[in-house]
Design an enzyme around this catalytic site. Structure first.
Site, PDB file in Angstrom:
ATOM      1  CD  GLU A   1      29.164  15.550 -13.677  1.00  0.00           C
ATOM      2  OE1 GLU A   1      29.324  14.640 -12.850  1.00  0.00           O
ATOM      3  OE2 GLU A   1      28.048  15.869 -14.127  1.00  0.00           O
TER       4      GLU A   1
ATOM      5  CG  HIS B   1      21.872  13.087 -16.194  1.00  0.00           C
ATOM      6  ND1 HIS B   1      22.305  11.797 -16.294  1.00  0.00           N
ATOM      7  CD2 HIS B   1      22.712  13.686 -15.301  1.00  0.00           C
ATOM      8  CE1 HIS B   1      23.351  11.622 -15.501  1.00  0.00           C
ATOM      9  NE2 HIS B   1      23.614  12.750 -14.877  1.00  0.00           N
TER      10      HIS B   1
ATOM     11  CE1 TYR C   1      35.457   9.519  -9.818  1.00  0.00           C
ATOM     12  CE2 TYR C   1      35.997   9.608 -12.161  1.00  0.00           C
ATOM     13  CZ  TYR C   1      35.291  10.083 -11.079  1.00  0.00           C
ATOM     14  OH  TYR C   1      34.410  11.134 -11.247  1.00  0.00           O
TER      15      TYR C   1
ATOM     16  NE  ARG D   1      31.215  12.985  -9.876  1.00  0.00           N
ATOM     17  CZ  ARG D   1      31.166  11.727  -9.428  1.00  0.00           C
ATOM     18  NH1 ARG D   1      32.094  10.864  -9.816  1.00  0.00           N
ATOM     19  NH2 ARG D   1      30.224  11.336  -8.614  1.00  0.00           N
TER      20      ARG D   1
ATOM     21  CG  HIS E   1      32.676  10.644 -15.597  1.00  0.00           C
ATOM     22  ND1 HIS E   1      32.721  12.017 -15.638  1.00  0.00           N
ATOM     23  CD2 HIS E   1      33.307  10.278 -14.442  1.00  0.00           C
ATOM     24  CE1 HIS E   1      33.327  12.472 -14.554  1.00  0.00           C
ATOM     25  NE2 HIS E   1      33.711  11.443 -13.811  1.00  0.00           N
TER      26      HIS E   1
ATOM     27  CG  HIS F   1      24.782  16.218 -16.809  1.00  0.00           C
ATOM     28  ND1 HIS F   1      23.870  16.874 -16.032  1.00  0.00           N
ATOM     29  CD2 HIS F   1      25.656  15.639 -15.934  1.00  0.00           C
ATOM     30  CE1 HIS F   1      24.159  16.673 -14.750  1.00  0.00           C
ATOM     31  NE2 HIS F   1      25.249  15.932 -14.653  1.00  0.00           N
TER      32      HIS F   1
ATOM     33  CG  HIS G   1      26.216   5.658 -11.262  1.00  0.00           C
ATOM     34  ND1 HIS G   1      25.750   5.164 -12.461  1.00  0.00           N
ATOM     35  CD2 HIS G   1      26.559   6.955 -11.510  1.00  0.00           C
ATOM     36  CE1 HIS G   1      25.807   6.118 -13.376  1.00  0.00           C
ATOM     37  NE2 HIS G   1      26.298   7.207 -12.827  1.00  0.00           N
TER      38      HIS G   1
ATOM     39  CD  GLU H   1      28.123  17.228 -10.809  1.00  0.00           C
ATOM     40  OE1 GLU H   1      28.105  16.415  -9.865  1.00  0.00           O
ATOM     41  OE2 GLU H   1      27.410  17.123 -11.830  1.00  0.00           O
TER      42      GLU H   1
ATOM     43  CG  ASP I   1      27.443  13.555  -7.599  1.00  0.00           C
ATOM     44  OD1 ASP I   1      26.604  14.467  -7.537  1.00  0.00           O
ATOM     45  OD2 ASP I   1      27.795  13.007  -8.664  1.00  0.00           O
TER      46      ASP I   1
ATOM     47  CG  ASP J   1      -2.110  -0.891   1.056  1.00  0.00           C
ATOM     48  OD1 ASP J   1      -2.371  -1.290  -0.103  1.00  0.00           O
ATOM     49  OD2 ASP J   1      -2.781  -1.204   2.055  1.00  0.00           O
TER      50      ASP J   1
ATOM     51  CG  ASP K   1      24.724  16.909 -10.486  1.00  0.00           C
ATOM     52  OD1 ASP K   1      25.283  16.342  -9.535  1.00  0.00           O
ATOM     53  OD2 ASP K   1      24.767  16.479 -11.659  1.00  0.00           O
TER      54      ASP K   1
HETATM   55  N1  GLY Z   1      24.830  13.190  -9.940  1.00  0.00           N
HETATM   56  C1  GLY Z   1      24.699  12.782 -11.272  1.00  0.00           C
HETATM   57  C2  GLY Z   1      25.731  13.353 -12.107  1.00  0.00           C
HETATM   58  O1  GLY Z   1      26.662  13.955 -11.604  1.00  0.00           O
HETATM   59  O2  GLY Z   1      25.667  13.316 -13.291  1.00  0.00           O
HETATM   60 MN    MN Z   2      26.303  15.735 -12.817  1.00  0.00          MN
HETATM   61 MN    MN Z   3      26.658  14.832  -9.707  1.00  0.00          MN
END
Ligand code: GLY
Ligand code: MN
Ligand code: MN
Length: 444
Positions: A389, A366, A393, A411, A355, A359, A248, A413, A265, A44, A276
């Site tokens: 960002e 995103h 790593y 990282r 990566h 974005h 992730h 960002e 992050d 529920d 972000d």
């Molecule tokens: N937190 C998702 C990204 O940095 O793209």
């Molecule tokens: Mn991001």
């Molecule tokens: Mn991020």
């Protein structure tokens, strides 16, 4: 009583957007946008409801079971909303509903119907139109419903019904609108980024070796909610030590060790707009020699990419710039060997920086909008908002590098808006220089 957040975008924005979209729709067409469905969590219990971004962008309407229909040039009204009717009994359980009356008086629609009339009214609204604008493939069940209406109309042609001949992708229009933010949207995104920045500061101050990653996550969530954000824009990543190398990582359940770097992050969502931010900092307040070398390399790459941001810059120049700085730095540190130009050409940096540089960001973290136009990376334009960002790593089991580098993940960002003259960093109030971070960590 209805609750008003002072952080809501001005209501006129939504009407202006509908007008702009209506102007782009061809004569005798119809656009259809359903609200998001409720998602069940278990038995529920449902997940907290989050309105569909395209639907919200054009309505400001947060209720489920609703459909927006736009019909340029229609005499009875160009904007039609289907929504749940008022119902005293159900509202006792589920809360206030605007109802079709409120859709007109509070949300500026020209016409509104109960959602229970959808099938009947849609046949009338579709009859005689040339083209249907709709985002196929996003709203599974609703796609079937639309196909059902089209089928029904086809069976009525002998009675003089005209079935729309064309099906057009509505995304292409709405997503290009969403990609360029208005002044009000930018100020709103700044407010979201500012909350997130202060949440990162709070987490940096709170950290002590021996804490668990989820305890830092709690610091972030506390600040988000305390500031009026009802949810993070995405699941927060709090990775200590080698967990920072998992892009992730969301388990957030390890104990933080003295000597760990911590990668956070996290960003809040404020009235359907995302922020972000990523910062990386030492748990004990002091970067080790190797941590500092990697950190400063990532920071240099990020600063170099941000510095060139201005209208007209092709989007791919950001990755090119960050990748060059990172490749040169990795060669200097002995982590990559060979000629810099050859290494860049071979994408050798991808072993450590796997990566993209960022974005679009907006209502979705995103965000929507095309990155290429006619096969070419598109130039940046005033009003776009992007993240920058880069990261490095080094896997904890990477036997090809000296042991001292292993398990370091960094990282950095920020959220950046493209302005007429250049850019403005929305997330700048969370520090990122080594000295500022060292002065802040653990001071709560
Ligand atoms: N937190 C998702 C990204 O940095 O793209
Ligand atoms: Mn991001
Ligand atoms: Mn991020």
């Amino acid at each position: 009583m209805k609750q008003e957040l002072t952080t809501l975008l001005p209501k006129e924005e939504y009407g202006k957007r509908r007008e702009r979209l209506l102007k782009q729709l061809p004569k005798n067409s119809i656009a259809i946008l359903p609200a998001a469905k409720v998602k069940n969590r278990n038995n529920d219990a449902d997940f907290p409801y989050r309105q569909d971004s395209d639907f919200y962008y054009l309505t400001g309407f947060t209720e489920e079971s609703a459909v927006l229909v736009l019909i340029p040039g229609r005499k009875e009204g160009e904007t039609v909303l289907f929504c749940r009717p008022r119902n005293r009994e159900e509202e006792v359980w589920d809360g206030y509903r605007a109802g079709p009356e409120g859709a007109i008086s509070e949300f500026g629609m020209e016409q509104a119907f109960s959602i229970q009339e959808l099938d009947e009214q849609m046949l009338k609204l579709l009859d005689g139109r040339d083209a249907v604008y709709y985002s196929l493939g996003v709203h599974g069940e609703f796609d079937q419903r639309l196909i059902g209406w089209m089928g029904k109309l086809k069976r009525l042609v002998r009675r003089g019904v005209k079935v729309p001949d064309e099906m057009q992708n509505l995304d292409a229009l709405v997503h290009e609108m969403r990609l360029i933010k208005s002044e009000a949207e930018i100020e709103h995104m700044f407010a979201a980024a500012e909350i997130s920045a202060q949440a990162h500061v709070r987490a940096m101050k709170a950290v002590k070796p021996g804490m668990y990653e989820y305890q830092l996550e709690a610091e972030l969530l506390h600040h988000f909610m305390h500031s009026g954000s009802r949810a993070p824009a995405y699941t927060s990543i709090v990775g200590a030590g080698a967990n920072a190398c998992i892009l992730h990582y969301i388990e957030n359940n390890s104990q933080i060790q003295d000597g760990d770097l911590i990668l956070i992050d996290a960003g809040c969502e404020l009235d359907h707009y995302a922020s972000d931010i990523t910062r990386t900092f030492p748990a004990n307040g002091r970067f080790s020699t190797e941590q500092k070398a990697i950190y400063e390399l990532v920071l240099n790459a990020q600063l170099a990419a941000i510095e060139i941001i201005k209208p007209g810059l092709p989007y791919d120049k950001l990755q090119e710039t960050a990748a060059r700085v990172i490749t040169e730095g990795l060669v200097e540190l002995g982590l990559l060997k060979g000629n810099v130009e050859t290494l860049i050409k071979d994408n050798a940096y991808k072993r450590f920086y796997m990566h993209g540089v960022g974005h679009w960001i907006g209502m979705d973290v995103h965000d929507v909008g095309r990155y290429k136009l006619e096969g070419e990376w598109r130039p940046l334009k005033e009003g776009m908002v992007i993240t920058v960002e880069p990261g490095i790593y080094i896997a904890p089991d990477d036997a090809s590098v000296d042991e001292k580098w292993r398990g370091i993940g960094v990282r950095i960002e920020d959220d950046v808006v493209i302005t007429k003259e250049g850019h403005r960093i929305l997330s700048k109030s969370v520090p990122k220089s080594v000295s500022e971070i060292e002065a802040l960590v653990g001071t709560a």
